[in-house]
Design a protein around this motif. Structure first.
Motif, mmCIF file in Angstrom:
data_model
loop_
_atom_site.group_PDB
_atom_site.id
_atom_site.type_symbol
_atom_site.label_atom_id
_atom_site.label_comp_id
_atom_site.label_asym_id
_atom_site.label_seq_id
_atom_site.Cartn_x
_atom_site.Cartn_y
_atom_site.Cartn_z
ATOM 1 N N VAL A 15 39.270 49.141 35.346
ATOM 2 C CA VAL A 15 38.439 48.043 35.835
ATOM 3 C C VAL A 15 37.952 47.257 34.628
ATOM 4 C CG1 VAL A 15 36.388 47.382 37.138
ATOM 5 C CG2 VAL A 15 37.685 49.402 37.826
ATOM 6 N N GLU A 16 38.173 45.957 34.644
ATOM 7 C CA GLU A 16 37.778 45.091 33.537
ATOM 8 C C GLU A 16 36.911 43.963 34.070
ATOM 9 O OE1 GLU A 16 39.894 42.154 30.209
ATOM 10 O OE2 GLU A 16 41.127 43.400 31.545
ATOM 11 N N ASP A 17 35.772 43.728 33.398
ATOM 12 C CA ASP A 17 34.867 42.661 33.803
ATOM 13 C C ASP A 17 35.303 41.359 33.148
ATOM 14 O OD1 ASP A 17 32.817 41.006 34.520
ATOM 15 O OD2 ASP A 17 31.205 42.380 33.971
ATOM 16 N N ASP A 20 34.605 38.002 37.297
ATOM 17 C CA ASP A 20 34.989 38.845 38.424
ATOM 18 C C ASP A 20 35.579 40.123 37.840
ATOM 19 O OD1 ASP A 20 34.215 36.981 40.303
ATOM 20 O OD2 ASP A 20 36.229 36.105 40.494
ATOM 21 N N LEU A 21 35.728 41.146 38.670
ATOM 22 C CA LEU A 21 36.363 42.380 38.213
ATOM 23 C C LEU A 21 37.871 42.270 38.373
ATOM 24 C CD1 LEU A 21 34.077 45.172 39.755
ATOM 25 C CD2 LEU A 21 33.967 44.179 37.464
ATOM 26 N N ARG A 22 38.608 42.714 37.374
ATOM 27 C CA ARG A 22 40.061 42.863 37.485
ATOM 28 C C ARG A 22 40.346 44.373 37.531
ATOM 29 N NH1 ARG A 22 44.724 40.098 35.726
ATOM 30 N NH2 ARG A 22 43.606 38.281 36.580
ATOM 31 N N ALA A 23 40.873 44.829 38.677
ATOM 32 C CA ALA A 23 41.142 46.252 38.851
ATOM 33 C C ALA A 23 42.641 46.485 38.948
ATOM 34 C CB ALA A 23 40.463 46.767 40.125
ATOM 35 N N ASP A 64 41.864 40.833 41.674
ATOM 36 C CA ASP A 64 40.574 40.321 41.223
ATOM 37 C C ASP A 64 39.557 40.517 42.341
ATOM 38 O OD1 ASP A 64 41.422 39.506 38.707
ATOM 39 O OD2 ASP A 64 42.077 37.543 39.434
ATOM 40 N N TRP A 78 34.640 50.296 43.424
ATOM 41 C CA TRP A 78 35.497 49.712 42.393
ATOM 42 C C TRP A 78 35.195 50.334 41.040
ATOM 43 C CZ3 TRP A 78 38.711 47.877 45.579
ATOM 44 C CH2 TRP A 78 38.299 47.247 46.741
ATOM 45 N N GLN A 79 35.486 51.614 40.911
ATOM 46 C CA GLN A 79 35.317 52.298 39.639
ATOM 47 C C GLN A 79 36.547 53.140 39.343
ATOM 48 O OE1 GLN A 79 31.794 54.662 40.159
ATOM 49 N NE2 GLN A 79 32.805 56.225 41.398
#
Length: 205
Positions: A15-17, A20-23, A64, A78-79
Motif C-alpha cells: 500500500v502506497e500513499d 489516494d492509496l495505491r494498493a 487506486d 486496505w493494509q
C-alpha cells in the motif's frame, strides 16, 4: 455489475500513499484476462485496475483507493497482508448465481455474534439506521462481496438494525468470511431492488 459469487481470495501485498492509496493485490487470476480499466470487486468494493502483471495463477493488479472509499469501508481493509474477496465484473450471458451487486458499499456493519448452527456458522450483524429500511427477512445482502440471504431482522430501539444469516462451510472455505471474528467490521451492500422499491414508496407517499 457483479453477482456476489466470489471467484478468488487475494492478498494486499503493498500500500502506497499517493494522496489516494495505491494498493497491489496478489491473486490466482490470469493477468492476460485482467484488462487495464476493468472493474474488480474487492471485498464488496468496486475498484478499477490501473496496472497488472505476473503469471497465470500468480498474478497481481494495482488499484487506486480514494479517501472516500477508505472512509466508507471496514477499518483495516486496505493494509498489507489483508485478504480480500475478489470477483471480476459479470459478462453478458454468464450465470447470475447470486444477485445483482453494484460494488458500492452502503454501510459498515459489525459482527455482533458468531455461533455454530448445525454444520454452518450463524452470524448476527449489527448495522446503522441508514440501511435498516432495506434489510428484509429472506432478502439478499452482500457481506464483504459475498451474496447472502438474511434469516431474520430485528429493529433496535435506537434505529439500528440487527440481522442474522448463515455461512455454510463451503462459503467459509472459499472466502474470507471463515476468518472473521466477533467485533470485526464488514462491508455491506443492500439489494439494489430494495433501494428502488423504497424510493418508489417514498414518492407514492
Amino acid at each position: 455489475m457483479f453477482t456476489g459469487i466470489v471467484t478468488a481470495v487475494g492478498t494486499v501485498t503493498s500500500v502506497e500513499d499517493r494522496g489516494d492509496l495505491r494498493a497491489r493485490i496478489a491473486c490466482p487470476y490470469d493477468p492476460d484476462r485482467i484488462a487495464i480499466g476493468a472493474s474488480i470487486s474487492c471485498s464488496g468494493c468496486c475498484l478499477t485496475v490501473v496496472a497488472r502483471g505476473g503469471t497465470a495463477g500468480d498474478a497481481w493488479f494495482d488499484v487506486d483507493i480514494s479517501g472516500e472509499t477508505v472512509s466508507r469501508t471496514a477499518q483495516g481493509q486496505w493494509q498489507e497482508g489483508r485478504k480480500v474477496n475478489l470477483e471480476q465484473a459479470m459478462r453478458l450471458g454468464e450465470e447470475l448465481g447470486g444477485h445483482i451487486v453494484t460494488g458500492h458499499v452502503d454501510a459498515v456493519g459489525r459482527v455482533a455474534r458468531l455461533q455454530d448452527d448445525g454444520g454452518s456458522a450463524r452470524w448476527e450483524i449489527l448495522a446503522g439506521s441508514s440501511i435498516a429500511p432495506y434489510v428484509a427477512e429472506k432478502g439478499s445482502i452482500t457481506v464483504d462481496g459475498v451474496s447472502l440471504t438474511v434469516n431474520d431482522v430485528t429493529d433496535e430501539p435506537n434505529g439500528d438494525v440487527r440481522f442474522s444469516l448463515n455461512i455454510i462451510p463451503h462459503t467459509a472455505e472459499v472466502t474470507t468470511l471463515g476468518e472473521r471474528e466477533e467485533g470485526d467490521g464488514v462491508n455491506l451492500e443492500i439489494d439494489v431492488l430494495a433501494r428502488y422499491l423504497h424510493r418508489m414508496q417514498q414518492l407514492r407517499r
